[in-house]
Design a protein around this motif. Structure first.
Motif, PDB file in Angstrom:
ATOM      1  N   ILE A  64     -11.550 -37.433  24.368  1.00  0.00           N
ATOM      2  CA  ILE A  64     -12.946 -37.681  23.994  1.00  0.00           C
ATOM      3  C   ILE A  64     -13.758 -36.399  24.115  1.00  0.00           C
ATOM      4  O   ILE A  64     -14.619 -36.110  23.286  1.00  0.00           O
ATOM      5  CB  ILE A  64     -13.545 -38.808  24.864  1.00  0.00           C
ATOM      6  N   SER A  65     -13.451 -35.600  25.125  1.00  0.00           N
ATOM      7  CA  SER A  65     -14.176 -34.341  25.352  1.00  0.00           C
ATOM      8  C   SER A  65     -13.695 -33.212  24.456  1.00  0.00           C
ATOM      9  O   SER A  65     -14.291 -32.137  24.453  1.00  0.00           O
ATOM     10  CB  SER A  65     -14.023 -33.921  26.818  1.00  0.00           C
ATOM     11  N   GLY A  66     -12.603 -33.445  23.716  1.00  0.00           N
ATOM     12  CA  GLY A  66     -12.078 -32.417  22.811  1.00  0.00           C
ATOM     13  C   GLY A  66     -11.481 -31.224  23.526  1.00  0.00           C
ATOM     14  O   GLY A  66     -11.531 -30.107  23.022  1.00  0.00           O
ATOM     15  N   LEU A  67     -10.887 -31.444  24.694  1.00  0.00           N
ATOM     16  CA  LEU A  67     -10.367 -30.332  25.486  1.00  0.00           C
ATOM     17  C   LEU A  67      -9.008 -29.830  24.998  1.00  0.00           C
ATOM     18  O   LEU A  67      -8.664 -28.685  25.238  1.00  0.00           O
ATOM     19  CB  LEU A  67     -10.282 -30.734  26.965  1.00  0.00           C
ATOM     20  N   GLY A  68      -8.233 -30.688  24.373  1.00  0.00           N
ATOM     21  CA  GLY A  68      -6.937 -30.252  23.845  1.00  0.00           C
ATOM     22  C   GLY A  68      -5.926 -29.890  24.921  1.00  0.00           C
ATOM     23  O   GLY A  68      -5.122 -28.984  24.732  1.00  0.00           O
ATOM     24  N   TRP A  69      -5.969 -30.578  26.058  1.00  0.00           N
ATOM     25  CA  TRP A  69      -5.039 -30.293  27.143  1.00  0.00           C
ATOM     26  C   TRP A  69      -3.611 -30.656  26.758  1.00  0.00           C
ATOM     27  O   TRP A  69      -3.368 -31.610  26.019  1.00  0.00           O
ATOM     28  CB  TRP A  69      -5.405 -31.077  28.393  1.00  0.00           C
ATOM     29  N   SER A  70      -2.670 -29.927  27.293  1.00  0.00           N
ATOM     30  CA  SER A  70      -1.254 -30.233  27.118  1.00  0.00           C
ATOM     31  C   SER A  70      -0.877 -31.407  28.026  1.00  0.00           C
ATOM     32  O   SER A  70      -1.647 -31.797  28.913  1.00  0.00           O
ATOM     33  CB  SER A  70      -0.402 -29.017  27.489  1.00  0.00           C
ATOM     34  N   ASP A  71       0.328 -31.947  27.808  1.00  0.00           N
ATOM     35  CA  ASP A  71       0.814 -33.010  28.700  1.00  0.00           C
ATOM     36  C   ASP A  71       0.872 -32.516  30.142  1.00  0.00           C
ATOM     37  O   ASP A  71       0.575 -33.266  31.067  1.00  0.00           O
ATOM     38  CB  ASP A  71       2.209 -33.481  28.256  1.00  0.00           C
ATOM     39  N   VAL A  91      -4.005 -32.693  36.322  1.00  0.00           N
ATOM     40  CA  VAL A  91      -5.296 -33.291  36.676  1.00  0.00           C
ATOM     41  C   VAL A  91      -5.072 -34.677  37.276  1.00  0.00           C
ATOM     42  O   VAL A  91      -5.710 -35.044  38.263  1.00  0.00           O
ATOM     43  CB  VAL A  91      -6.239 -33.343  35.453  1.00  0.00           C
ATOM     44  N   THR A  92      -4.137 -35.432  36.709  1.00  0.00           N
ATOM     45  CA  THR A  92      -3.795 -36.741  37.269  1.00  0.00           C
ATOM     46  C   THR A  92      -3.312 -36.585  38.702  1.00  0.00           C
ATOM     47  O   THR A  92      -3.751 -37.320  39.603  1.00  0.00           O
ATOM     48  CB  THR A  92      -2.709 -37.432  36.415  1.00  0.00           C
ATOM     49  N   ARG A  93      -2.432 -35.630  38.945  1.00  0.00           N
ATOM     50  CA  ARG A  93      -1.904 -35.392  40.291  1.00  0.00           C
ATOM     51  C   ARG A  93      -3.032 -34.996  41.246  1.00  0.00           C
ATOM     52  O   ARG A  93      -3.101 -35.469  42.379  1.00  0.00           O
ATOM     53  CB  ARG A  93      -0.829 -34.309  40.248  1.00  0.00           C
ATOM     54  N   THR A 111     -12.509 -29.259  37.915  1.00  0.00           N
ATOM     55  CA  THR A 111     -13.799 -28.697  38.313  1.00  0.00           C
ATOM     56  C   THR A 111     -14.440 -27.897  37.188  1.00  0.00           C
ATOM     57  O   THR A 111     -15.667 -27.792  37.132  1.00  0.00           O
ATOM     58  CB  THR A 111     -13.695 -27.830  39.583  1.00  0.00           C
ATOM     59  N   THR A 112     -13.636 -27.361  36.290  1.00  0.00           N
ATOM     60  CA  THR A 112     -14.176 -26.604  35.164  1.00  0.00           C
ATOM     61  C   THR A 112     -14.729 -27.521  34.077  1.00  0.00           C
ATOM     62  O   THR A 112     -15.788 -27.245  33.512  1.00  0.00           O
ATOM     63  CB  THR A 112     -13.099 -25.689  34.561  1.00  0.00           C
ATOM     64  N   HIS A 113     -14.027 -28.612  33.791  1.00  0.00           N
ATOM     65  CA  HIS A 113     -14.370 -29.420  32.622  1.00  0.00           C
ATOM     66  C   HIS A 113     -14.933 -30.809  32.920  1.00  0.00           C
ATOM     67  O   HIS A 113     -15.564 -31.398  32.053  1.00  0.00           O
ATOM     68  CB  HIS A 113     -13.136 -29.588  31.734  1.00  0.00           C
ATOM     69  N   CYS A 114     -14.696 -31.348  34.081  1.00  0.00           N
ATOM     70  CA  CYS A 114     -15.018 -32.765  34.320  1.00  0.00           C
ATOM     71  C   CYS A 114     -16.141 -32.994  35.320  1.00  0.00           C
ATOM     72  O   CYS A 114     -16.845 -33.998  35.239  1.00  0.00           O
ATOM     73  CB  CYS A 114     -13.773 -33.511  34.810  1.00  0.00           C
ATOM     74  N   ILE A 115     -16.296 -32.097  36.264  1.00  0.00           N
ATOM     75  CA  ILE A 115     -17.198 -32.324  37.384  1.00  0.00           C
ATOM     76  C   ILE A 115     -18.669 -32.410  36.956  1.00  0.00           C
ATOM     77  O   ILE A 115     -19.475 -33.007  37.658  1.00  0.00           O
ATOM     78  CB  ILE A 115     -16.987 -31.255  38.483  1.00  0.00           C
ATOM     79  N   THR A 116     -19.016 -31.859  35.805  1.00  0.00           N
ATOM     80  CA  THR A 116     -20.411 -31.936  35.369  1.00  0.00           C
ATOM     81  C   THR A 116     -20.852 -33.374  35.118  1.00  0.00           C
ATOM     82  O   THR A 116     -22.023 -33.693  35.288  1.00  0.00           O
ATOM     83  CB  THR A 116     -20.654 -31.106  34.094  1.00  0.00           C
ATOM     84  N   CYS A 117     -19.917 -34.245  34.728  1.00  0.00           N
ATOM     85  CA  CYS A 117     -20.252 -35.657  34.511  1.00  0.00           C
ATOM     86  C   CYS A 117     -19.771 -36.557  35.642  1.00  0.00           C
ATOM     87  O   CYS A 117     -20.271 -37.659  35.810  1.00  0.00           O
ATOM     88  CB  CYS A 117     -19.636 -36.160  33.211  1.00  0.00           C
ATOM     89  N   HIS A 118     -18.771 -36.113  36.378  1.00  0.00           N
ATOM     90  CA  HIS A 118     -18.159 -36.936  37.416  1.00  0.00           C
ATOM     91  C   HIS A 118     -18.456 -36.390  38.801  1.00  0.00           C
ATOM     92  O   HIS A 118     -17.942 -35.361  39.184  1.00  0.00           O
ATOM     93  CB  HIS A 118     -16.628 -36.942  37.273  1.00  0.00           C
ATOM     94  N   ASP A 126      -0.139 -27.768  45.410  1.00  0.00           N
ATOM     95  CA  ASP A 126       0.517 -28.071  44.143  1.00  0.00           C
ATOM     96  C   ASP A 126      -0.487 -28.523  43.089  1.00  0.00           C
ATOM     97  O   ASP A 126      -0.201 -28.456  41.903  1.00  0.00           O
ATOM     98  CB  ASP A 126       1.582 -29.158  44.330  1.00  0.00           C
ATOM     99  N   ALA A 127      -1.616 -29.004  43.498  1.00  0.00           N
ATOM    100  CA  ALA A 127      -2.605 -29.530  42.565  1.00  0.00           C
ATOM    101  C   ALA A 127      -3.661 -28.489  42.185  1.00  0.00           C
ATOM    102  O   ALA A 127      -4.676 -28.826  41.607  1.00  0.00           O
ATOM    103  CB  ALA A 127      -3.268 -30.761  43.160  1.00  0.00           C
ATOM    104  N   ALA A 128      -3.419 -27.214  42.458  1.00  0.00           N
ATOM    105  CA  ALA A 128      -4.425 -26.175  42.217  1.00  0.00           C
ATOM    106  C   ALA A 128      -4.830 -26.094  40.744  1.00  0.00           C
ATOM    107  O   ALA A 128      -6.015 -25.959  40.440  1.00  0.00           O
ATOM    108  CB  ALA A 128      -3.925 -24.823  42.702  1.00  0.00           C
ATOM    109  N   ARG A 129      -3.888 -26.183  39.819  1.00  0.00           N
ATOM    110  CA  ARG A 129      -4.224 -26.119  38.386  1.00  0.00           C
ATOM    111  C   ARG A 129      -5.044 -27.350  37.996  1.00  0.00           C
ATOM    112  O   ARG A 129      -6.013 -27.233  37.267  1.00  0.00           O
ATOM    113  CB  ARG A 129      -2.979 -26.016  37.524  1.00  0.00           C
ATOM    114  N   GLY A 130      -4.642 -28.509  38.491  1.00  0.00           N
ATOM    115  CA  GLY A 130      -5.397 -29.720  38.202  1.00  0.00           C
ATOM    116  C   GLY A 130      -6.816 -29.644  38.730  1.00  0.00           C
ATOM    117  O   GLY A 130      -7.766 -30.062  38.070  1.00  0.00           O
TER     118      GLY A 130
END
Length: 96
Positions: free
Chosen positions: A71-78, A84-86, A36-43, A27-31
């Motif tokens: 802060i990263s300017g990603l413009g994610w939807s709710d 990602v939270t899940r 991994t696309t946007h956050c893993i480079t720093c985390h 269920d968390a595949a999209r998250g």
């Protein structure tokens, strides 16, 4: 970074689970994809293991995901933020 992923793929291809690469439920595949696309480079996973985490519950985790995507300017939807939270909760935090 590339060497790390190649090593993990090698271990997985041999049937050996890579430490730190636990897979959450499907269920968390999209998250997972967004993270991994946007956050893993720093985390690295170590950021989620620290004792002084700001997120103390699921709502706090959601607030932090929302904050950092802004802060990263990603413009994610709710929905993206919720996924990602899940994903992070399933993989690292395990809040109810």
């Amino acid at each position: 970074m590339i060497a790390r992923w190649m090593f993990a793929l090698l271990l997985l291809s041999l049937g050996i689970p890579a430490i730190g690469y636990a897979q959450p439920n499907k269920d968390a595949a999209r998250g997972e994809l967004l993270y991994t696309t946007h956050c893993i480079t720093c985390h690295s996973t170590e950021i989620h293991w620290r004792d002084k985490t700001i997120a103390k519950d699921l709502i706090g985790l959601n607030v932090q995901v929302r904050r950092w995507q802004g802060i990263s300017g990603l413009g994610w939807s709710d929905g993206d933020i919720a996924e990602v939270t899940r994903y992070l909760n399933t993989l690292h935090y395990h809040y109810p």
